[in-house]
Design an enzyme around this catalytic site. Structure first.
Site, mmCIF file in Angstrom:
data_model
loop_
_atom_site.group_PDB
_atom_site.id
_atom_site.type_symbol
_atom_site.label_atom_id
_atom_site.label_comp_id
_atom_site.label_asym_id
_atom_site.label_seq_id
_atom_site.Cartn_x
_atom_site.Cartn_y
_atom_site.Cartn_z
ATOM 1 N N LYS A 113 65.534 26.813 90.690
ATOM 2 C CA LYS A 113 65.016 28.096 90.187
ATOM 3 C C LYS A 113 63.599 27.921 89.646
ATOM 4 O O LYS A 113 63.157 26.784 89.403
ATOM 5 C CB LYS A 113 65.946 28.615 89.089
ATOM 6 C CG LYS A 113 65.912 27.794 87.809
ATOM 7 C CD LYS A 113 67.016 28.178 86.844
ATOM 8 C CE LYS A 113 66.973 27.289 85.605
ATOM 9 N NZ LYS A 113 68.201 27.394 84.810
ATOM 10 N N ARG A 140 74.988 34.170 76.583
ATOM 11 C CA ARG A 140 73.910 34.692 77.410
ATOM 12 C C ARG A 140 74.507 35.525 78.540
ATOM 13 O O ARG A 140 74.357 36.730 78.581
ATOM 14 C CB ARG A 140 73.131 33.478 77.945
ATOM 15 C CG ARG A 140 71.844 33.760 78.594
ATOM 16 C CD ARG A 140 71.052 32.496 78.864
ATOM 17 N NE ARG A 140 71.681 31.609 79.861
ATOM 18 C CZ ARG A 140 71.079 30.574 80.426
ATOM 19 N NH1 ARG A 140 69.849 30.252 80.075
ATOM 20 N NH2 ARG A 140 71.693 29.823 81.313
ATOM 21 N N TYR A 192 34.988 27.483 70.789
ATOM 22 C CA TYR A 192 35.229 28.735 70.072
ATOM 23 C C TYR A 192 35.837 28.486 68.700
ATOM 24 O O TYR A 192 36.762 27.681 68.578
ATOM 25 C CB TYR A 192 36.201 29.619 70.865
ATOM 26 C CG TYR A 192 35.661 30.143 72.167
ATOM 27 C CD1 TYR A 192 34.566 31.011 72.192
ATOM 28 C CD2 TYR A 192 36.264 29.786 73.375
ATOM 29 C CE1 TYR A 192 34.082 31.506 73.399
ATOM 30 C CE2 TYR A 192 35.785 30.275 74.578
ATOM 31 C CZ TYR A 192 34.697 31.130 74.588
ATOM 32 O OH TYR A 192 34.225 31.610 75.774
ATOM 33 N N MET A 252 39.490 28.884 78.425
ATOM 34 C CA MET A 252 40.214 29.345 79.611
ATOM 35 C C MET A 252 40.186 28.291 80.726
ATOM 36 O O MET A 252 41.210 27.975 81.326
ATOM 37 C CB MET A 252 39.621 30.664 80.102
ATOM 38 C CG MET A 252 40.457 31.353 81.147
ATOM 39 S SD MET A 252 39.790 32.949 81.616
ATOM 40 C CE MET A 252 40.152 33.933 80.167
HETATM 41 C C1 LIG Z 1 68.865 26.057 84.571
HETATM 42 C C2 LIG Z 1 70.317 25.856 84.589
HETATM 43 C C3 LIG Z 1 70.877 24.571 84.784
HETATM 44 C C4 LIG Z 1 70.038 23.311 84.828
HETATM 45 O O1 LIG Z 1 69.852 22.795 83.521
HETATM 46 P P1 LIG Z 1 69.048 21.434 83.275
HETATM 47 O O2 LIG Z 1 69.054 21.283 81.796
HETATM 48 O O3 LIG Z 1 67.672 21.666 83.804
HETATM 49 O O4 LIG Z 1 69.753 20.361 83.998
HETATM 50 C C5 LIG Z 1 72.250 24.477 84.923
HETATM 51 N N1 LIG Z 1 73.041 25.574 84.854
HETATM 52 C C6 LIG Z 1 72.546 26.808 84.626
HETATM 53 C C7 LIG Z 1 73.477 27.969 84.552
HETATM 54 C C8 LIG Z 1 71.175 26.994 84.483
HETATM 55 O O5 LIG Z 1 70.697 28.223 84.257
#
Ligand SMILES: *Cc1c(COP(=O)(O)O)cnc(C)c1O
Length: 381
Positions: free
Chosen positions: A35, A133, A259, A307
Site C-alpha cells: 500500500k 479503527r 529564514y 523548500m
Molecule cells: C499496513 C498494514 C500492515 C503492515 O504493517 P507493518 O507494520 O508495516 O508490517 C499489516 N496489516 C494491516 C491491516 C495494515 O494496514
C-alpha cells in the site's frame, strides 16, 4: 547526473522478504503489504520483486491500488485492507480482489453484486480486537461470520485482526487482542482457510497463535517497527536518499543562516548548501536537528530547511567541495543514517519518512534484473 537521488535497492527488498518468510516459519503464507506506493518505494517495481520471491498475497489499501496492480498482469492474489463501502460493491466484485469485510451493509451489497455478475467474491472478515479503527467488534464477529457465510456469491476466505502495539514484545493490550481473537476462532463452526493477525512487529516478536498467514510491510523495506527485535540487524534498508553539495562558503563568526535566522555561527565556519528541502520530503522539523553524511562524516543541518535548499555546517570536515555526495538517508563511509533516526529527530515515525521521501522524488532502481533498473521520472509530485 541529477542532483537528487532516491535509490531503491531491489536486491535488499528480495533479501528482506526471504528473512520475513524464514521468521514466519514453514507453511505460513506471507502477504506483502504494498500500500501507499509500497511505503514510498514504488508499488509496481516492489510488487515485481515480491511476486518473483513468492509472495502469497499482496496487501493494498483500496480498490484504486488493487486496480493499479491488476493493470500489470500480476498473478498474486490481492487483499484490499480497507474493505469497501456498499456503493462500491459492483466495482469491488469486478476487481477480482479479496476484500476486508466488516459491515452487514457491505456484505449484502457485495453478495448482490456478485450474484448479478455471476461471480464469487472472496472476503476476509476483519475483527476489531482493540485497534479501534476498522472491523466488526469481537463480540459480534461470530454471528457476523455466520451471516456472511450464508450469503450467496460470497466466500469467507479469511478472518483477521490487527495489533495496536505489536512493536512491543509483551504488552497487555496485545494479550487481550489475542484472547478476543482466539475466542472468535473457537466459536466459529468453520475455520476460514486464511486466519491472520501479525504484521512485521507481530512476526518478529513472535506474537500470536500459529496462524496461516502474516501481513508484512515495514520489514520488507528494511526498517524495524520497534527497537530490540530479534534478528533486526539482518534486515537492510531498501531506500537511500542523497544529493550533491551545491555550494560551499566560509562565513565569519556571527553569520546567520536561512529564514528566521535560527542559526548563528559561533566561529568562522564552512557551510555547504544542499539542493534538497521540504519539497523533496525532507521534514522541516529536521532544521537544526538533523545531520547529513559528507565525506563519510556527519555534518549538522543548520538553519531552517527551505523548500528546495538546506544548509550543513561542514567546518569539521576538511576539503568539502561542490559536487560531493551528501547522504540524508542511508550509508556513506562507515556511517549510516537510518529512517528511525530521522523519524525521532523529526518527531514522527519512520513509516512517514519513507512515504514522504518516496512521494516527493523520482526513484532510481538498482539491484534488480536489468529491465527493472529503470528510473521513474514520473514518480515525483
Ligand atoms: C499496513 C498494514 C500492515 C503492515 O504493517 P507493518 O507494520 O508495516 O508490517 C499489516 N496489516 C494491516 C491491516 C495494515 O494496514
Amino acid at each position: 547526473m541529477t542532483d537528487i537521488r532516491l535509490e531503491i535497492r531491489l536486491d535488499r527488498l528480495a533479501e528482506n522478504f526471504r528473512l520475513i518468510r524464514e521468521a514466519a516459519g514453514p507453511g505460513v503464507r506471507v502477504l506483502a503489504v504494498v500500500k501507499a506506493d509500497a511505503y514510498g518505494h514504488g508499488m509496481i517495481p516492489a510488487a515485481r520483486v515480491l511476486e518473483r520471491e513468492g509472495a502469497d498475497f499482496f496487501g493494498v489499501f483500496d480498490l484504486d491500488e488493487a486496480r493499479l496492480l491488476r493493470g500489470h498482469e500480476f498473478t498474486t492474489p490481492i487483499l484490499v485492507l480497507k474493505g469497501v463501502r456498499p456503493d462500491q460493491a459492483p466495482e469491488a466484485v469486478e476487481s477480482g480482489a479479496s476484500l476486508a469485510l466488516f459491515t452487514s451493509e457491505a456484505a449484502r451489497a457485495l453478495s448482490r453484486a456478485s450474484v448479478e455478475a455471476g461471480m464469487t467474491t472472496r472476503v476476509h472478515v476483519k475483527v476489531d480486537t482493540g485497534m479501534g479503527r476498522l472491523g466488526v467488534p469481537a463480540s459480534e464477529a461470530t454471528a457476523f461470520c455466520r451471516e456472511t457465510a450464508a450469503l450467496p456469491g460470497l466466500a469467507v476466505e479469511g478472518l483477521f485482526s490487527h495489533f495496536s502495539v505489536s512493536e512491543e514484545a509483551d504488552h497487555p493490550l496485545t494479550r487481550r487482542q489475542e484472547e478476543l481473537f482466539a475466542r472468535v476462532l473457537d466459536e466459529l463452526p468453520v475455520r476460514p482457510p486464511l486466519v491472520h493477525v501479525s504484521n512485521t512487529g507481530g512476526v518478529l516478536n513472535r506474537l500470536s497463535l500459529p496462524l496461516d498467514m502474516v501481513r508484512t510491510g515495514i520489514g520488507l523495506y528494511g526498517c524495524m517497527p520497534g527497537p530490540g527485535l530479534a534478528g533486526a540487524e539482518r534486515f537492510l534498508p531498501v531506500m537511500r536518499f542523497s544529493t550533491r553539495v551545491h555550494f560551499v562558503k566560509t562565513v565569519p563568526p556571527g553569520a546567520t543562516v536561512s529564514y528566521g535566522a535560527t542559526f548563528t555561527s559561533s566561529k568562522k565556519s564552512v557551510l555547504a548548501t544542499l539542493p534538497v528541502g521540504y519539497a523533496n520530503g525532507l521534514f522541516r522539523r529536521l532544521s537544526n536537528r538533523g545531520e547529513v553524511l559528507i565525506r563519510g562524516c556527519r555534518a549538522p543541518l543548520v538553519g531552517n530547511i527551505c523548500m528546495n535548499l538546506a544548509m550543513a555546517d561542514v567546518t569539521e570536515i576538511p576539503g568539502v567541495t561542490a559536487g560531493d555526495e551528501a547522504v540524508l538517508l542511508g550509508e556513506q563511509g562507515g556511517d549510516e543514517i537510518r529512517a528511525d533516526e530521522l523519524a525521532q529527530k523529526a518527531g514522527t515515525i519512520h513509516y512517514e519518512i519513507l512515504c514522504s521521501l518516496g512521494r516527493s522524488n523520482p526513484r532510481d532502481y538498482t539491484g534488480g534484473p536489468p529491465d527493472e533498473e529503470t528510473n521513474d521520472p514520473a514518480a515525483g509530485g
